[in-house]
Design a protein around this motif. Structure first.
Motif, mmCIF file in Angstrom:
data_model
loop_
_atom_site.group_PDB
_atom_site.id
_atom_site.type_symbol
_atom_site.label_atom_id
_atom_site.label_comp_id
_atom_site.label_asym_id
_atom_site.label_seq_id
_atom_site.Cartn_x
_atom_site.Cartn_y
_atom_site.Cartn_z
ATOM 1 N N GLY A 71 1.251 -7.432 -27.944
ATOM 2 C CA GLY A 71 2.663 -7.461 -28.308
ATOM 3 C C GLY A 71 2.970 -6.450 -29.391
ATOM 4 N N PRO A 72 4.197 -6.513 -29.901
ATOM 5 C CA PRO A 72 5.315 -7.366 -29.451
ATOM 6 C C PRO A 72 5.998 -6.791 -28.216
ATOM 7 C CG PRO A 72 5.996 -6.030 -31.331
ATOM 8 C CD PRO A 72 4.537 -5.728 -31.114
ATOM 9 N N GLY A 73 6.307 -7.647 -27.280
ATOM 10 C CA GLY A 73 6.980 -7.213 -26.071
ATOM 11 C C GLY A 73 6.168 -6.266 -25.222
ATOM 12 N N GLY A 74 4.840 -6.345 -25.314
ATOM 13 C CA GLY A 74 3.978 -5.473 -24.522
ATOM 14 C C GLY A 74 3.869 -4.060 -25.054
ATOM 15 N N ALA A 75 4.343 -3.818 -26.292
ATOM 16 C CA ALA A 75 4.360 -2.462 -26.834
ATOM 17 C C ALA A 75 2.965 -1.911 -27.096
ATOM 18 C CB ALA A 75 5.175 -2.423 -28.135
ATOM 19 N N THR A 76 1.983 -2.780 -27.239
ATOM 20 C CA THR A 76 0.619 -2.331 -27.505
ATOM 21 C C THR A 76 -0.351 -2.763 -26.408
ATOM 22 O OG1 THR A 76 0.186 -4.311 -28.861
ATOM 23 C CG2 THR A 76 0.982 -2.349 -30.008
ATOM 24 N N THR A 77 0.182 -3.108 -25.241
ATOM 25 C CA THR A 77 -0.662 -3.520 -24.123
ATOM 26 C C THR A 77 -1.231 -2.290 -23.435
ATOM 27 O OG1 THR A 77 0.633 -5.534 -23.755
ATOM 28 C CG2 THR A 77 -0.747 -4.763 -21.943
ATOM 29 N N THR A 78 -2.538 -2.148 -23.450
ATOM 30 C CA THR A 78 -3.223 -1.093 -22.720
ATOM 31 C C THR A 78 -3.940 -1.699 -21.517
ATOM 32 O OG1 THR A 78 -5.177 -1.309 -24.128
ATOM 33 C CG2 THR A 78 -3.518 0.313 -24.798
ATOM 34 N N LEU A 79 -4.574 -0.880 -20.714
ATOM 35 C CA LEU A 79 -5.183 -1.378 -19.482
ATOM 36 C C LEU A 79 -6.220 -2.479 -19.706
ATOM 37 C CD1 LEU A 79 -5.460 1.876 -17.334
ATOM 38 C CD2 LEU A 79 -4.182 -0.200 -16.777
ATOM 39 N N PRO A 80 -7.159 -2.337 -20.667
ATOM 40 C CA PRO A 80 -8.104 -3.445 -20.878
ATOM 41 C C PRO A 80 -7.406 -4.737 -21.278
ATOM 42 C CG PRO A 80 -8.917 -1.438 -21.914
ATOM 43 C CD PRO A 80 -7.519 -1.156 -21.502
ATOM 44 N N VAL A 81 -6.371 -4.644 -22.129
ATOM 45 C CA VAL A 81 -5.633 -5.841 -22.527
ATOM 46 C C VAL A 81 -4.869 -6.412 -21.339
ATOM 47 C CG1 VAL A 81 -3.840 -6.725 -24.078
ATOM 48 C CG2 VAL A 81 -5.443 -4.996 -24.893
ATOM 49 N N TYR A 82 -4.289 -5.550 -20.532
ATOM 50 C CA TYR A 82 -3.520 -5.986 -19.357
ATOM 51 C C TYR A 82 -4.406 -6.744 -18.370
ATOM 52 C CZ TYR A 82 -0.966 -5.565 -14.938
ATOM 53 O OH TYR A 82 -0.352 -5.826 -13.741
ATOM 54 N N SER A 83 -5.588 -6.202 -18.091
ATOM 55 C CA SER A 83 -6.481 -6.881 -17.142
ATOM 56 C C SER A 83 -6.909 -8.241 -17.681
ATOM 57 C CB SER A 83 -7.703 -6.003 -16.862
ATOM 58 O OG SER A 83 -8.445 -5.769 -18.043
ATOM 59 N N TYR A 84 -7.132 -8.340 -18.992
ATOM 60 C CA TYR A 84 -7.518 -9.628 -19.588
ATOM 61 C C TYR A 84 -6.346 -10.606 -19.538
ATOM 62 C CZ TYR A 84 -9.224 -13.013 -22.999
ATOM 63 O OH TYR A 84 -9.618 -14.170 -23.623
ATOM 64 N N GLN A 85 -5.132 -10.121 -19.808
ATOM 65 C CA GLN A 85 -3.961 -11.001 -19.774
ATOM 66 C C GLN A 85 -3.726 -11.555 -18.375
ATOM 67 O OE1 GLN A 85 -0.969 -8.354 -21.347
ATOM 68 N NE2 GLN A 85 -1.088 -9.235 -23.397
ATOM 69 N N VAL A 86 -3.856 -10.701 -17.366
ATOM 70 C CA VAL A 86 -3.638 -11.148 -15.988
ATOM 71 C C VAL A 86 -4.652 -12.237 -15.621
ATOM 72 C CG1 VAL A 86 -3.780 -10.442 -13.574
ATOM 73 C CG2 VAL A 86 -2.577 -9.010 -15.225
ATOM 74 N N ALA A 87 -5.914 -12.014 -15.949
ATOM 75 C CA ALA A 87 -6.946 -12.992 -15.604
ATOM 76 C C ALA A 87 -6.803 -14.277 -16.424
ATOM 77 C CB ALA A 87 -8.332 -12.377 -15.833
ATOM 78 N N ARG A 88 -6.414 -14.149 -17.684
ATOM 79 C CA ARG A 88 -6.397 -15.306 -18.584
ATOM 80 C C ARG A 88 -5.131 -16.138 -18.433
ATOM 81 N NH1 ARG A 88 -4.650 -16.177 -23.954
ATOM 82 N NH2 ARG A 88 -5.958 -17.623 -25.140
ATOM 83 N N SER A 89 -3.974 -15.480 -18.395
ATOM 84 C CA SER A 89 -2.714 -16.228 -18.373
ATOM 85 C C SER A 89 -2.381 -16.750 -16.982
ATOM 86 C CB SER A 89 -1.574 -15.349 -18.891
ATOM 87 O OG SER A 89 -1.420 -14.192 -18.079
ATOM 88 N N LEU A 90 -2.649 -15.957 -15.944
ATOM 89 C CA LEU A 90 -2.336 -16.365 -14.576
ATOM 90 C C LEU A 90 -3.506 -17.026 -13.870
ATOM 91 C CD1 LEU A 90 -0.427 -13.141 -13.405
ATOM 92 C CD2 LEU A 90 0.536 -15.236 -14.382
ATOM 93 N N HIS A 91 -4.674 -17.007 -14.501
ATOM 94 C CA HIS A 91 -5.900 -17.502 -13.861
ATOM 95 C C HIS A 91 -6.138 -16.811 -12.524
ATOM 96 C CE1 HIS A 91 -6.280 -20.562 -16.926
ATOM 97 N NE2 HIS A 91 -5.074 -21.019 -16.658
ATOM 98 N N ARG A 92 -5.719 -15.547 -12.443
ATOM 99 C CA ARG A 92 -5.964 -14.717 -11.262
ATOM 100 C C ARG A 92 -7.083 -13.752 -11.619
ATOM 101 N NH1 ARG A 92 -2.250 -13.914 -7.350
ATOM 102 N NH2 ARG A 92 -4.002 -12.783 -6.390
ATOM 103 N N TYR A 93 -8.293 -14.244 -11.531
ATOM 104 C CA TYR A 93 -9.443 -13.433 -11.900
ATOM 105 C C TYR A 93 -9.664 -12.283 -10.923
ATOM 106 C CZ TYR A 93 -10.089 -17.637 -14.637
ATOM 107 O OH TYR A 93 -9.881 -18.696 -15.477
ATOM 108 N N ASP A 94 -9.165 -12.457 -9.697
ATOM 109 C CA ASP A 94 -9.272 -11.369 -8.729
ATOM 110 C C ASP A 94 -8.366 -10.201 -9.117
ATOM 111 O OD1 ASP A 94 -7.009 -12.855 -8.377
ATOM 112 O OD2 ASP A 94 -7.323 -13.275 -6.246
ATOM 113 N N LEU A 95 -7.133 -10.495 -9.566
ATOM 114 C CA LEU A 95 -6.231 -9.433 -10.017
ATOM 115 C C LEU A 95 -6.741 -8.784 -11.304
ATOM 116 C CD1 LEU A 95 -2.648 -10.893 -9.383
ATOM 117 C CD2 LEU A 95 -3.925 -9.237 -8.029
ATOM 118 N N GLY A 96 -7.270 -9.609 -12.196
ATOM 119 C CA GLY A 96 -7.834 -9.063 -13.427
ATOM 120 C C GLY A 96 -9.002 -8.137 -13.145
#
Length: 291
Positions: free
Chosen positions: A237-262
């Motif tokens: 954050g804030p508002g995704g302003a510091t989201t990079t690819l490693p953080v994005y992949s972790y967020q997708v897997a962790r928040s959505l429980h979509r480990y395949d997308l992560g």
């Protein structure tokens, strides 16, 4: 067989610590792998479906652009400041050079999370030294200013943190390479009337080109996959302003429980990094062929 036995522990360590996790990540990215599959197993084959879903996501391409921007800013600052520090070390006397090198080694050896915590204290809105100093200098707008609540400010704090952690490695490596350059070259150049910039461009940089290229490559890899600092300070954050690819992949897997997308996002991160390095290596080899 003796040479192969000597390198066997290293090869085995690389296979266990790097090759297996990478292969496992690629496999998960080709499966339907959510929370249910994590618990009971039996993940089904999805083919390239996860990759198509990620590549159709507009947020993913925003994160890619931000990651490239993040990598470019950090690497340029790291290399410029590290080179200047290495050149400065060459001009210092032995005792002062030893003290500066000791400080660089201590900064480089500091744990990432410990250094990150110190930066959080420095930029704290009410008790931070940075705000206190800026207010003392007459910048009253920084009274109780929350650095981590504003996108550009949080991005700036993270850049300063990563640059501070990376400059010691670059400076020490380039300084070590500079010690191998014969002093007669510099003395001859000065006798011929060459200035500092001409000496750096015509002697120092060509001699250091192999080491400089290696350090630049390592910094690109390190900055591109930077995760711990960003997650510990802003969590993207804030508002995704510091989201990079490693953080994005972790967020997708962790928040959505979509480990395949992560896993698919992580695999694409590796592929993008490889593509960036291939472009850089081609440019470097072309320049070397022209010399």
């Amino acid at each position: 067989m003796w040479p192969y036995l000597l390198i066997a522990p290293t090869v085995l360590g690389i296979a266990v610590l790097l090759a297996y996790p990478l292969a496992r990540s690629v496999l998960i990215s080709l499966q339907h792998y959510g929370m249910g599959e994590l618990i009971r197993g039996g993940a089904g084959f999805a083919g390239l479906e996860n990759y198509r879903e990620i590549l159709r996501d507009g947020e993913f391409w925003q994160v890619v652009r931000r990651t490239l921007w993040w990598t470019g800013i950090n690497v340029v600052l790291i290399m410029v400041i590290g080179t200047l520090v290495a050149l400065m070390l060459q001009r210092l006397r032995k005792r002062m050079r030893t003290l500066v090198l000791a400080g660089l080694v201590l900064a480089w050896a500091s744990p990432v999370i410990a250094t990150t915590t110190v930066f959080q204290w420095l930029f704290s809105s009410r008790l931070g030294v940075v705000n206190w100093l800026l207010v003392r200098l007459g910048f009253d707008s920084f009274q109780d200013y929350s650095w981590l609540a504003h996108g550009p400010a949080a991005f700036t704090v993270l850049v300063l943190l990563v640059v501070w952690q990376s400059v010691p490695f670059v400076a020490i490596t380039l300084h070590s390479a500079l010690t191998t350059v014969p002093t007669e070259l510099f003395e001859s150049a000065r006798i011929d009337g060459a200035g500092d910039w001409r000496i750096f461009r015509s002697i120092t940089l060509p001699v250091l080109r192999p080491v400089f290229g290696l350090v630049l490559c390592l910094e690109v890899i390190w900055v591109f996959r930077c995760f711990a600092q960003i997650w510990a300070v802003t969590r993207g954050g804030p508002g995704g302003a510091t989201t990079t690819l490693p953080v994005y992949s972790y967020q997708v897997a962790r928040s959505l429980h979509r480990y395949d997308l992560g896993a698919a996002a992580a695999t694409l991160t590796v592929l993008i990094l490889i593509a960036v390095l291939i472009v850089y290596f081609r440019q470097m080899f072309r320049q070397e062929a022209e010399l």
